[in-house]
Design an enzyme around this catalytic site. Structure first.
Site, mmCIF file in Angstrom:
data_model
loop_
_atom_site.group_PDB
_atom_site.id
_atom_site.type_symbol
_atom_site.label_atom_id
_atom_site.label_comp_id
_atom_site.label_asym_id
_atom_site.label_seq_id
_atom_site.Cartn_x
_atom_site.Cartn_y
_atom_site.Cartn_z
ATOM 1 N N GLY A 1 62.992 67.297 71.200
ATOM 2 C CA GLY A 1 62.543 66.489 72.338
ATOM 3 C C GLY A 1 61.165 65.881 72.128
ATOM 4 O O GLY A 1 60.633 65.858 71.027
ATOM 5 N N HIS B 1 62.617 59.695 66.066
ATOM 6 C CA HIS B 1 63.872 60.269 66.569
ATOM 7 C C HIS B 1 64.881 59.160 66.880
ATOM 8 O O HIS B 1 66.061 59.271 66.571
ATOM 9 C CB HIS B 1 63.629 61.038 67.878
ATOM 10 C CG HIS B 1 62.731 62.228 67.755
ATOM 11 N ND1 HIS B 1 61.473 62.281 68.332
ATOM 12 C CD2 HIS B 1 62.905 63.425 67.158
ATOM 13 C CE1 HIS B 1 60.927 63.450 68.085
ATOM 14 N NE2 HIS B 1 61.763 64.166 67.377
ATOM 15 N N LYS C 1 61.132 62.802 57.243
ATOM 16 C CA LYS C 1 59.745 63.183 57.527
ATOM 17 C C LYS C 1 59.597 64.660 57.228
ATOM 18 O O LYS C 1 58.607 65.115 56.664
ATOM 19 C CB LYS C 1 59.420 62.899 59.003
ATOM 20 C CG LYS C 1 57.959 62.906 59.308
ATOM 21 C CD LYS C 1 57.405 64.005 60.180
ATOM 22 C CE LYS C 1 58.178 64.568 61.270
ATOM 23 N NZ LYS C 1 57.511 65.671 61.975
ATOM 24 N N GLN D 1 63.007 70.342 55.054
ATOM 25 C CA GLN D 1 64.001 70.764 56.054
ATOM 26 C C GLN D 1 65.350 70.083 55.792
ATOM 27 O O GLN D 1 66.410 70.712 55.825
ATOM 28 C CB GLN D 1 63.466 70.398 57.434
ATOM 29 C CG GLN D 1 64.424 70.620 58.576
ATOM 30 C CD GLN D 1 63.729 70.400 59.901
ATOM 31 O OE1 GLN D 1 62.923 71.209 60.311
ATOM 32 N NE2 GLN D 1 64.015 69.302 60.563
#
Ligand code: AMP
Length: 291
Positions: free
Chosen positions: A31, A37, A156, A160
């Site tokens: 969020g 996003h 980014k 991950q």
């Protein structure tokens, strides 16, 4: 666009969509959405018939003392940002972990964790040894609940993305993993929900990361192949700007192993602390291909 909060309802929706032959994309987020996003959502829209965006600040990836309590949140504004983008579902669960009892309020009801044993160790894993365990576990849960055909991440958070792609491959999740380019502010700062907590001065100083990556890129173009030269200029520039470097490494794009000589496209990954006048700190995690 519907907001779904229960796991069961989410899975039911997905299964009914798939029964009708609909292809589903999932964009997992915590969020406080920004253009980075939203670029993932646009990519998801291109790759599937239905788009689910999850908004969930995952306690499992924050170590004690990290910024879980003060992680920026603005659900209503996130909803407004997603409305024009053709998102079908916002999955916003209250809590994805089983709690044994409300009094304990811990993770006592949850004991299964996913480790991506080698890829999780370097870079961010050095100073945050449980971070990728939390990320891999929550993404597994989201994949099991939403059952998407495609899942979209941003580069980014380069490590991950690699960790999660490896997890999906190793554990045979039936989902395609997409990595989207890093989106930056006009002045070059990598967009990040946590940037809002930088003071104006810290924000300006943090640009040293971007500038040192650009400088490294120029040096590589002019023939420099020695990683240590590139790393040293970046560490010096960031330190001179008041940053405390967590790591600065040039790594292989897939294995994330350090590269001494740059002979093929590689990733320069940097994380640094820029101190706030509160006691809280945070990182900025840019990564950039430099050759
Ligand atoms: P977060 O909400 O920070 O957990 O991020 C959710 C997803 O958005 C992750 O896949 C991130 O890599 C991605 N993301 C965050 N910031 C950016 C950015 N500036 N550019 C591209 N993707 C991003």
């Amino acid at each position: 666009m519907a907001i779904v909060r229960e796991k069961g309802a989410m899975r039911q929706w997905s299964r009914s969509q798939r029964q009708c032959g609909q292809r589903i994309a999932l964009v997992p987020t915590m969020g406080f959405l920004h253009q980075g996003h939203l670029s993932l959502v646009a990519e998801a829209r291109l790759r599937a018939d239905k788009v689910v965006v999850s908004i969930y600040v995952n306690p499992g990836q924050f170590a004690p003392g990290e910024d879980l309590d003060v992680y920026p949140r603005d659900f209503d504004s996130d909803v407004e940002k997603l409305k024009p983008l053709g998102v079908d579902i916002i999955f916003n669960p209250h809590d994805l972990y089983v709690r044994e009892s409300p009094e304990k309020n811990g993770e006592s009801g949850h004991e299964t964790w996913i480790r991506v044993e080698n890829l999780e160790k370097s870079l961010c894993g050095g100073s945050r040894p449980l971070f990728f365990r939390g990320v891999a576990t929550v993404v597994s849960k989201l994949l099991n609940i939403v059952e998407p055909d495609v899942v979209v991440f941003g580069k980014k958070d380069y490590q991950q993305w690699r960790v999660l792609a490896r997890m999906v491959r190793d554990l045979d999740f039936g989902v395609e993993v997409i990595g989207c380019p890093l989106v930056r502010e006009a002045d070059g700062l990598a967009m990040s929900s946590r940037n809002v907590r930088l003071t104006a001065t810290e924000r300006k100083n943090a640009l040293a990361i971007f500038h040192s990556l650009k400088r490294a890129e120029e040096l590589v173009r002019s023939g420099e192949t020695d990683s240590s030269v590139l790393i040293e200029q970046a560490v010096t520039a960031i330190s001179n700007a008041g940053g405390k470097v967590d790591y600065a490494s040039i790594v292989d794009q897939e294995t994330l192993k350090s590269v001494d000589k740059i002979t093929k496209p590689s990733v320069f990954a940097i994380a640094a602390w820029f101190e706030a006048h509160t006691s809280k700190r945070w990182r900025i995690f840019p990564g950039q291909t430099i050759a």
